[in-house]
Motif scaffolding. Structure first.
Motif, PDB file in Angstrom:
ATOM      1  N   ASP A  34       0.816  -1.220   0.000  1.00  0.00           N
ATOM      2  CA  ASP A  34       0.000   0.000   0.000  1.00  0.00           C
ATOM      3  C   ASP A  34       0.847   1.266   0.000  1.00  0.00           C
ATOM      4  O   ASP A  34       0.360   2.335  -0.391  1.00  0.00           O
ATOM      5  CB  ASP A  34      -0.938   0.029   1.215  1.00  0.00           C
ATOM      6  CG  ASP A  34      -2.042  -1.003   1.127  1.00  0.00           C
ATOM      7  OD1 ASP A  34      -2.335  -1.449   0.005  1.00  0.00           O
ATOM      8  OD2 ASP A  34      -2.603  -1.364   2.178  1.00  0.00           O
ATOM      9  N   ARG A  35       2.088   1.153   0.439  1.00  0.00           N
ATOM     10  CA  ARG A  35       2.953   2.327   0.533  1.00  0.00           C
ATOM     11  C   ARG A  35       4.275   2.034  -0.174  1.00  0.00           C
ATOM     12  O   ARG A  35       5.197   1.480   0.428  1.00  0.00           O
ATOM     13  CB  ARG A  35       3.216   2.700   2.002  1.00  0.00           C
ATOM     14  CG  ARG A  35       1.977   3.183   2.747  1.00  0.00           C
ATOM     15  CD  ARG A  35       2.275   3.387   4.231  1.00  0.00           C
ATOM     16  NE  ARG A  35       1.143   3.957   4.939  1.00  0.00           N
ATOM     17  CZ  ARG A  35       0.118   3.245   5.409  1.00  0.00           C
ATOM     18  NH1 ARG A  35       0.090   1.916   5.226  1.00  0.00           N
ATOM     19  NH2 ARG A  35      -0.867   3.848   6.048  1.00  0.00           N
ATOM     20  N   LEU A  70       7.427   6.445   0.813  1.00  0.00           N
ATOM     21  CA  LEU A  70       7.974   6.501   2.166  1.00  0.00           C
ATOM     22  C   LEU A  70       9.182   7.429   2.239  1.00  0.00           C
ATOM     23  O   LEU A  70       9.361   8.150   3.226  1.00  0.00           O
ATOM     24  CB  LEU A  70       8.363   5.096   2.627  1.00  0.00           C
ATOM     25  CG  LEU A  70       7.230   4.058   2.688  1.00  0.00           C
ATOM     26  CD1 LEU A  70       7.758   2.744   3.238  1.00  0.00           C
ATOM     27  CD2 LEU A  70       6.072   4.574   3.521  1.00  0.00           C
ATOM     28  N   LEU A  71      10.010   7.419   1.203  1.00  0.00           N
ATOM     29  CA  LEU A  71      11.166   8.314   1.190  1.00  0.00           C
ATOM     30  C   LEU A  71      10.728   9.774   1.172  1.00  0.00           C
ATOM     31  O   LEU A  71      11.327  10.624   1.853  1.00  0.00           O
ATOM     32  CB  LEU A  71      12.035   8.016  -0.031  1.00  0.00           C
ATOM     33  CG  LEU A  71      12.824   6.706   0.009  1.00  0.00           C
ATOM     34  CD1 LEU A  71      13.499   6.444  -1.334  1.00  0.00           C
ATOM     35  CD2 LEU A  71      13.868   6.743   1.126  1.00  0.00           C
ATOM     36  N   SER A  72       9.678  10.072   0.443  1.00  0.00           N
ATOM     37  CA  SER A  72       9.162  11.439   0.420  1.00  0.00           C
ATOM     38  C   SER A  72       8.647  11.845   1.791  1.00  0.00           C
ATOM     39  O   SER A  72       8.889  12.966   2.263  1.00  0.00           O
ATOM     40  CB  SER A  72       8.036  11.558  -0.619  1.00  0.00           C
ATOM     41  OG  SER A  72       8.525  11.307  -1.928  1.00  0.00           O
ATOM     42  N   LEU A  96       5.783   6.597   9.230  1.00  0.00           N
ATOM     43  CA  LEU A  96       6.330   7.719   8.470  1.00  0.00           C
ATOM     44  C   LEU A  96       5.232   8.572   7.841  1.00  0.00           C
ATOM     45  O   LEU A  96       5.421   9.775   7.631  1.00  0.00           O
ATOM     46  CB  LEU A  96       7.258   7.199   7.368  1.00  0.00           C
ATOM     47  CG  LEU A  96       8.617   6.658   7.820  1.00  0.00           C
ATOM     48  CD1 LEU A  96       9.322   5.969   6.666  1.00  0.00           C
ATOM     49  CD2 LEU A  96       9.486   7.783   8.377  1.00  0.00           C
ATOM     50  N   THR A  97       4.094   7.950   7.556  1.00  0.00           N
ATOM     51  CA  THR A  97       3.066   8.654   6.777  1.00  0.00           C
ATOM     52  C   THR A  97       1.863   9.095   7.595  1.00  0.00           C
ATOM     53  O   THR A  97       1.080   9.924   7.123  1.00  0.00           O
ATOM     54  CB  THR A  97       2.568   7.765   5.626  1.00  0.00           C
ATOM     55  OG1 THR A  97       2.042   6.545   6.163  1.00  0.00           O
ATOM     56  CG2 THR A  97       3.710   7.435   4.674  1.00  0.00           C
TER      57      THR A  97
END
Length: 314
Positions: A18-19, A24-26, A146-147
């Motif tokens: 889903d990610r 994730l880096l952004s 992270l998100t």
């Protein structure tokens, strides 16, 4: 199942796909969060190197998602430390961390001490005995942290085959942990792998949790996190299949006893059973009893440790 749990399952259960890693880096760049991966290890030279190599190759060199990989060796008699270091991990020996407090045996002890030798805002724990390891285990469970700022702890969920049979692993989960959670903490009934060793959490949560020193650490952490941050701050991510070394029935019995004791302490009512477990092995004269102590010690929240407070203030 509780209506709240059904709602949680729909809102807080995801797949690793889903990610995407670029997403994730952004998010990592935008939020400035750092990520530490910790592998607690004891005599895992056969597997630890492949795990470290996969994480370093995919999530350090190819995609700079992970800031540090730390293997905490709790007294291996094989080449675990050398293999882990050669694969690119920073290796720290358990007894060298917080030496003024004598170390106790147990996985929870290692995880607790790892907070003193890692710096990530997000700490990801991965067992060192996994086979056919994929870096998706790490990116999958780190992703929601992270998100989504409202998520504080993420557990991996997966199939656990046993001797080639799908879904037959996780015997202590099915016979001990799942019944305990459903009866006493039904809000946690939606976790597919409550005892799984692959999970990630915000340091700000981990440092406020007590850590059972032994096998009870995963159940204790889930229950304590529920009370501290609430169900909606917890999540799980499907990472596929987990292949690892399975323990024999007696070892599973000792694990179950420690988990029951951890639950009992958290129920905080009634008479505490004696912290020992007697099992039987056939000897030359018939069945012989073997009695084992059950892990009962817990380490306090890391925020109560002077060395940790001094490090944060520095």
């Amino acid at each position: 199942m509780l209506e709240e749990v059904e709602r949680w399952l729909n809102a807080r259960s995801w797949s690793a796909t889903d990610r995407p890693v670029q997403h994730l880096l952004s998010a990592k760049h935008a939020t400035g969060q750092s990520v530490s991966v910790v592998l607690p290890a004891l005599d895992e030279e056969a597997t630890v190197g492949d795990i470290v190599s996969a994480i370093r190759r995919e999530l350090v060199l190819r995609h700079p998602l992970v800031d540090e990989i730390v293997v905490v060796d709790s007294g291996s008699s094989d080449r675990t430390s050398e293999v882990a270091a050669a694969a690119g991990a920073r290796v720290v020996h358990r007894d060298a961390i917080l030496p003024r407090i004598p170390a106790m045996p147990g996985k929870g002890e290692v995880l607790w001490r790892s907070l003193l030798v890692t710096g990530g805002d997000i700490v990801c724990f991965v067992d060192a005995d996994l086979r056919e390891f994929s870096a998706d285990f790490v990116s999958g469970i780190v992703g929601p942290l992270l998100t989504d700022p409202d998520v504080h702890l993420v557990k991996a969920m997966y199939d656990r085959p046993l001797a080639g049979a799908a879904g037959q692993g996780g015997r202590v989960t099915e016979l001990m942990a799942r019944p305990l959670l459903n009866m006493h903490w039904p809000q946690l009934a939606g976790f597919v792998q409550p005892l799984g060793g692959e999970y990630a959490a915000r340091r700000s949560l981990l440092e406020r949790l007590p850590f059972p020193v032994g096998y009870g650490v995963e159940l204790g952490m889930l229950v304590d996190a529920l009370h501290l941050v609430g169900l909606d701050a917890l999540a799980q991510v499907d990472v596929g299949v987990r292949v690892h070394r399975h323990q024999d029935g007696r070892a599973l019995g000792r694990m179950a006893a420690a988990i029951y004791r951890t639950a009992q302490l958290r129920l905080a009512r009634g008479h505490l059973v004696r912290p020992a477990l007697t099992q039987f092995e056939r000897g030359v004269d018939g069945f012989e009893p073997r009695t084992y102590a059950v892990d009962t010690e817990e380490r306090p929240p890391m925020t109560e440790i002077a060395e940790y407070a001094a490090r944060k203030a520095a």
